[in-house]
Design an enzyme around this catalytic site. Structure first.
Site, PDB file in Angstrom:
ATOM      1  N   ASP A 124       0.849  -1.200   0.000  1.00 38.05           N
ATOM      2  CA  ASP A 124       0.000   0.000   0.000  1.00 38.05           C
ATOM      3  C   ASP A 124       0.879   1.241   0.000  1.00 38.05           C
ATOM      4  O   ASP A 124       0.571   2.244  -0.663  1.00 38.05           O
ATOM      5  CB  ASP A 124      -0.904  -0.015   1.244  1.00 38.05           C
ATOM      6  CG  ASP A 124      -2.124   0.875   1.110  1.00 38.05           C
ATOM      7  OD1 ASP A 124      -2.105   1.787   0.272  1.00 38.05           O
ATOM      8  OD2 ASP A 124      -3.094   0.664   1.855  1.00 38.05           O
ATOM      9  N   HIS A 161      -6.407   4.702   6.995  1.00 36.07           N
ATOM     10  CA  HIS A 161      -5.606   5.782   6.420  1.00 36.07           C
ATOM     11  C   HIS A 161      -5.798   6.996   7.330  1.00 36.07           C
ATOM     12  O   HIS A 161      -6.859   7.189   7.918  1.00 36.07           O
ATOM     13  CB  HIS A 161      -6.037   6.048   4.971  1.00 36.07           C
ATOM     14  CG  HIS A 161      -5.553   4.980   4.033  1.00 36.07           C
ATOM     15  ND1 HIS A 161      -4.494   5.165   3.192  1.00 36.07           N
ATOM     16  CD2 HIS A 161      -5.959   3.702   3.852  1.00 36.07           C
ATOM     17  CE1 HIS A 161      -4.267   4.034   2.510  1.00 36.07           C
ATOM     18  NE2 HIS A 161      -5.151   3.126   2.893  1.00 36.07           N
ATOM     19  N   CYS A 166      -4.279   5.071  -2.189  1.00 32.58           N
ATOM     20  CA  CYS A 166      -4.796   4.206  -3.239  1.00 32.58           C
ATOM     21  C   CYS A 166      -4.907   5.025  -4.512  1.00 32.58           C
ATOM     22  O   CYS A 166      -5.499   6.105  -4.506  1.00 32.58           O
ATOM     23  CB  CYS A 166      -6.161   3.650  -2.843  1.00 32.58           C
ATOM     24  SG  CYS A 166      -6.882   2.664  -4.160  1.00 32.58           S
ATOM     25  N   ASN A 220      -1.339   5.516   5.014  1.00 36.23           N
ATOM     26  CA  ASN A 220      -1.867   4.698   6.100  1.00 36.23           C
ATOM     27  C   ASN A 220      -1.354   5.261   7.415  1.00 36.23           C
ATOM     28  O   ASN A 220      -0.361   5.976   7.462  1.00 36.23           O
ATOM     29  CB  ASN A 220      -1.326   3.264   5.981  1.00 36.23           C
ATOM     30  CG  ASN A 220      -1.862   2.552   4.784  1.00 36.23           C
ATOM     31  OD1 ASN A 220      -1.454   2.815   3.669  1.00 36.23           O
ATOM     32  ND2 ASN A 220      -2.789   1.650   5.007  1.00 36.23           N
TER      33      ASN A 220
HETATM   34  P1  HMG Z   1      -9.751  -5.539 -15.997  1.00 36.71           P
HETATM   35  O1  HMG Z   1      -9.208  -4.578 -17.019  1.00 36.71           O
HETATM   36  O2  HMG Z   1     -11.231  -5.552 -15.776  1.00 36.71           O
HETATM   37  O3  HMG Z   1      -9.249  -7.030 -16.286  1.00 36.71           O
HETATM   38  O4  HMG Z   1      -9.010  -5.277 -14.644  1.00 36.71           O
HETATM   39  P2  HMG Z   1      -9.376  -7.972 -17.483  1.00 36.71           P
HETATM   40  O5  HMG Z   1      -9.533  -9.334 -16.935  1.00 36.71           O
HETATM   41  O6  HMG Z   1     -10.377  -7.465 -18.504  1.00 36.71           O
HETATM   42  O7  HMG Z   1      -7.905  -7.871 -18.152  1.00 36.71           O
HETATM   43  C1  HMG Z   1      -7.441  -6.665 -18.742  1.00 36.71           C
HETATM   44  C2  HMG Z   1      -5.919  -6.727 -18.888  1.00 36.71           C
HETATM   45  O8  HMG Z   1      -5.311  -6.821 -17.602  1.00 36.71           O
HETATM   46  C3  HMG Z   1      -5.450  -7.962 -19.661  1.00 36.71           C
HETATM   47  O9  HMG Z   1      -4.238  -7.596 -20.322  1.00 36.71           O
HETATM   48  C4  HMG Z   1      -5.119  -8.940 -18.562  1.00 36.71           C
HETATM   49  O10 HMG Z   1      -4.180  -9.895 -18.979  1.00 36.71           O
HETATM   50  C5  HMG Z   1      -4.529  -8.027 -17.513  1.00 36.71           C
HETATM   51  P3  HMG Z   1      -4.217  -7.153 -21.871  1.00 36.71           P
HETATM   52  O11 HMG Z   1      -4.821  -8.317 -22.602  1.00 36.71           O
HETATM   53  O12 HMG Z   1      -5.065  -5.885 -21.955  1.00 36.71           O
HETATM   54  O13 HMG Z   1      -2.752  -6.896 -22.135  1.00 36.71           O
HETATM   55  N1  HMG Z   1      -4.673  -8.563 -16.164  1.00 36.71           N
HETATM   56  C6  HMG Z   1      -3.653  -8.762 -15.325  1.00 36.71           C
HETATM   57  N2  HMG Z   1      -2.319  -8.566 -15.442  1.00 36.71           N
HETATM   58  C7  HMG Z   1      -1.546  -8.879 -14.382  1.00 36.71           C
HETATM   59  N3  HMG Z   1      -2.043  -9.395 -13.222  1.00 36.71           N
HETATM   60  C8  HMG Z   1      -3.356  -9.603 -13.065  1.00 36.71           C
HETATM   61  C9  HMG Z   1      -4.220  -9.291 -14.152  1.00 36.71           C
HETATM   62  N4  HMG Z   1      -5.551  -9.377 -14.326  1.00 36.71           N
HETATM   63  C10 HMG Z   1      -5.817  -8.937 -15.549  1.00 36.71           C
HETATM   64  N5  HMG Z   1      -3.829 -10.085 -11.927  1.00 36.71           N
HETATM   65  C11 HMG Z   1      -8.181  -5.880 -12.483  1.00 36.71           C
HETATM   66  C12 HMG Z   1      -9.346  -5.959 -13.460  1.00 36.71           C
HETATM   67  C13 HMG Z   1      -8.687  -6.309 -11.113  1.00 36.71           C
HETATM   68  C14 HMG Z   1      -7.072  -6.791 -12.962  1.00 36.71           C
HETATM   69  C15 HMG Z   1      -7.686  -4.403 -12.464  1.00 36.71           C
HETATM   70  O14 HMG Z   1      -8.773  -3.576 -12.209  1.00 36.71           O
HETATM   71  C16 HMG Z   1      -6.611  -4.174 -11.453  1.00 36.71           C
HETATM   72  O15 HMG Z   1      -5.499  -4.667 -11.597  1.00 36.71           O
HETATM   73  N6  HMG Z   1      -6.926  -3.401 -10.423  1.00 36.71           N
HETATM   74  C17 HMG Z   1      -5.963  -3.210  -9.338  1.00 36.71           C
HETATM   75  C18 HMG Z   1      -6.347  -2.037  -8.545  1.00 36.71           C
HETATM   76  C19 HMG Z   1      -5.410  -1.934  -7.355  1.00 36.71           C
HETATM   77  O16 HMG Z   1      -4.425  -2.645  -7.219  1.00 36.71           O
HETATM   78  N7  HMG Z   1      -5.762  -0.989  -6.479  1.00 36.71           N
HETATM   79  C20 HMG Z   1      -4.969  -0.763  -5.291  1.00 36.71           C
HETATM   80  C21 HMG Z   1      -5.078  -1.894  -4.298  1.00 36.71           C
HETATM   81  S1  HMG Z   1      -6.549  -1.864  -3.320  1.00 36.71           S
HETATM   82  C22 HMG Z   1      -6.179  -0.729  -2.088  1.00 36.71           C
HETATM   83  O17 HMG Z   1      -5.164  -0.089  -2.108  1.00 36.71           O
HETATM   84  C23 HMG Z   1      -7.096  -0.650  -0.920  1.00 36.71           C
HETATM   85  C24 HMG Z   1      -6.556  -1.368   0.328  1.00 36.71           C
HETATM   86  O18 HMG Z   1      -5.315  -0.831   0.727  1.00 36.71           O
HETATM   87  C25 HMG Z   1      -7.539  -1.178   1.472  1.00 36.71           C
HETATM   88  C26 HMG Z   1      -7.968   0.279   1.572  1.00 36.71           C
HETATM   89  O19 HMG Z   1      -7.189   1.123   1.933  1.00 36.71           O
HETATM   90  O20 HMG Z   1      -9.119   0.491   1.190  1.00 36.71           O
HETATM   91  C27 HMG Z   1      -6.420  -2.861   0.090  1.00 36.71           C
HETATM   92 MG    MG Z   2      -5.065   1.088   1.828  1.00 32.80          MG
END
Ligand code: HMG
Ligand code: MG
Length: 315
Positions: free
Chosen positions: A15, A215, A246, A255
């Site tokens: 994070d 956070h 985020c 955080n």
């Molecule tokens: P999407 O675009 O809907 O996925 O994303 P998709 O299945 O249609 O795939 C699109 C492209 O992404 C494809 O590649 C896939 O291969 C690739 P392309 O054909 O276009 O070249 N792909 C991936 N590549 C690597 N690893 C993977 C993966 N999955 C698909 N796992 C998805 C959906 C969930 C993947 C996207 O929205 C995403 O990666 N989101 C991440 C967001 C994120 O990390 N946010 C921060 C973390 S959460 C947070 O910080 C909150 C937390 O701290 C708690 C809080 O504070 O609230 C936890």
């Molecule tokens: Mg967070």
């Protein structure tokens, strides 16, 4: 009765760094984890196996995880976790048999709007996407934690109710996650509202399997942790040097700083197993890499005191 021991999940490497625009070398990320585990952190969120288009900073997840878990760096007694939003992420996290994490994190939200911005699908669909991830992770012998973002407020929707929190908590329980983390992504929660959200999580998960992720955007994080301690909750996420944010929650700052939490708990005779001086060093290390001072108030105060002592000794 307050808990006598608290487990802190160190989320700085994940994070903390995910929102940084400047490139950070994989070797520096690995060194940060090494210093955190040397400071006594026993649960560390290392990185995320997410789309590199969505979170470019963590595109090196496989390289970092392999280096962190390669002998001799992997430390006994440390639980290493990574974020895996889908099966593709889980498969990548498990690809190197010599470097398997102990735990994976699926991350949903209590707000529909945030869910769509963060993981490109609505709440109920996200949980259905997590279902096979949870099953496959369990099959591989890993624990699964669920993070529920925007449980106290959402940058797009505004108010989030305890009913909305309980809806997703119940869905996460249905798919078999082991642990439920309630996250205040934008730091707007205040103690009574946090207790109301936690109370909903505790209807479905045992005390040891509910945690808080706060956070500190509005300066409420320590008060919110204290409110959770009063309920007996004893697992919290925290980020060294107060790093974090985020990319899909504009204005979300860091955080709660691990140094600040450890300082408070130490003063309350609550054990964390973490050596505060070594933790401050880890924070100073990563802030040196990032080129800015730690956001941790306790970290800055302790570094200033050391500086004053050194100056005193040389005059
Ligand atoms: P999407 O675009 O809907 O996925 O994303 P998709 O299945 O249609 O795939 C699109 C492209 O992404 C494809 O590649 C896939 O291969 C690739 P392309 O054909 O276009 O070249 N792909 C991936 N590549 C690597 N690893 C993977 C993966 N999955 C698909 N796992 C998805 C959906 C969930 C993947 C996207 O929205 C995403 O990666 N989101 C991440 C967001 C994120 O990390 N946010 C921060 C973390 S959460 C947070 O910080 C909150 C937390 O701290 C708690 C809080 O504070 O609230 C936890
Ligand atoms: Mg967070």
């Amino acid at each position: 009765m307050l808990p006598t021991h608290v487990t802190l999940v160190e989320v700085g490497p994940r994070d903390g760094l995910q929102n940084e625009a400047q490139p950070i070398a994989a070797a520096d990320k690995v060194e940060l984890v090494r210093r955190l585990q040397a400071a006594g952190c026993r649960s560390i969120e290392v990185t995320s196996f997410v789309s590199p288009k969505w979170v470019p900073q963590l595109a090196d997840a496989a390289e970092v995880l392999s280096a962190v878990l390669a002998a001799p760096q992997r430390a006994a007694g440390v639980r290493y976790s990574v974020l895996t939003p889908n099966l593709k992420g889980l498969e990548a996290a498990l690809a190197n048999p010599a470097a398997r994490p102990d735990e994976v994190v699926v991350f949903g939200a209590a707000s529909e709007a945030f869910s769509r911005r963060n993981i490109n699908c609505g709440i109920d669909e996200s949980v259905e996407r997590f279902r096979p991830v949870v099953a496959a992770a369990h099959e591989a012998g890993l624990r699964v934690r669920a993070a529920i973002s925007c449980a106290l407020g959402c940058p797009y929707q505004g108010e989030v109710t305890p009913d909305e929190v309980e809806h997703v908590v119940r869905r996460m329980k249905d798919i078999g996650v082991d642990h439920c983390g309630i996250a205040d992504t934008i730091g707007v929660g205040t103690p009574r509202r946090v207790q109301a959200a936690m109370e909903r999580a505790l209807r479905h998960f045992p005390l040891a399997e509910v945690s808080g992720h706060f956070h500190d955007t509005y300066g409420q994080a320590l008060a919110n942790i204290h409110a959770c301690l009063q309920m007996g909750i004893h697992v919290f996420d925290a980020s060294v040097a107060g790093l974090g944010g985020c990319p899909y929650a504009r204005g979300a700052t860091g955080n709660v700083a691990t140094e600040d939490v450890v300082f408070m708990l130490r003063g309350m005779d609550i054990d964390t197993g973490i050596d505060l001086d070594a933790l401050v060093d880890a924070g100073a290390f990563v802030c040196g890499v990032l080129g800015r001072p730690p956001a941790s108030r306790a970290g800055r105060a302790l570094l200033a005191r050391r500086g004053a002592q050194v100056a005193g000794a040389t005059t």
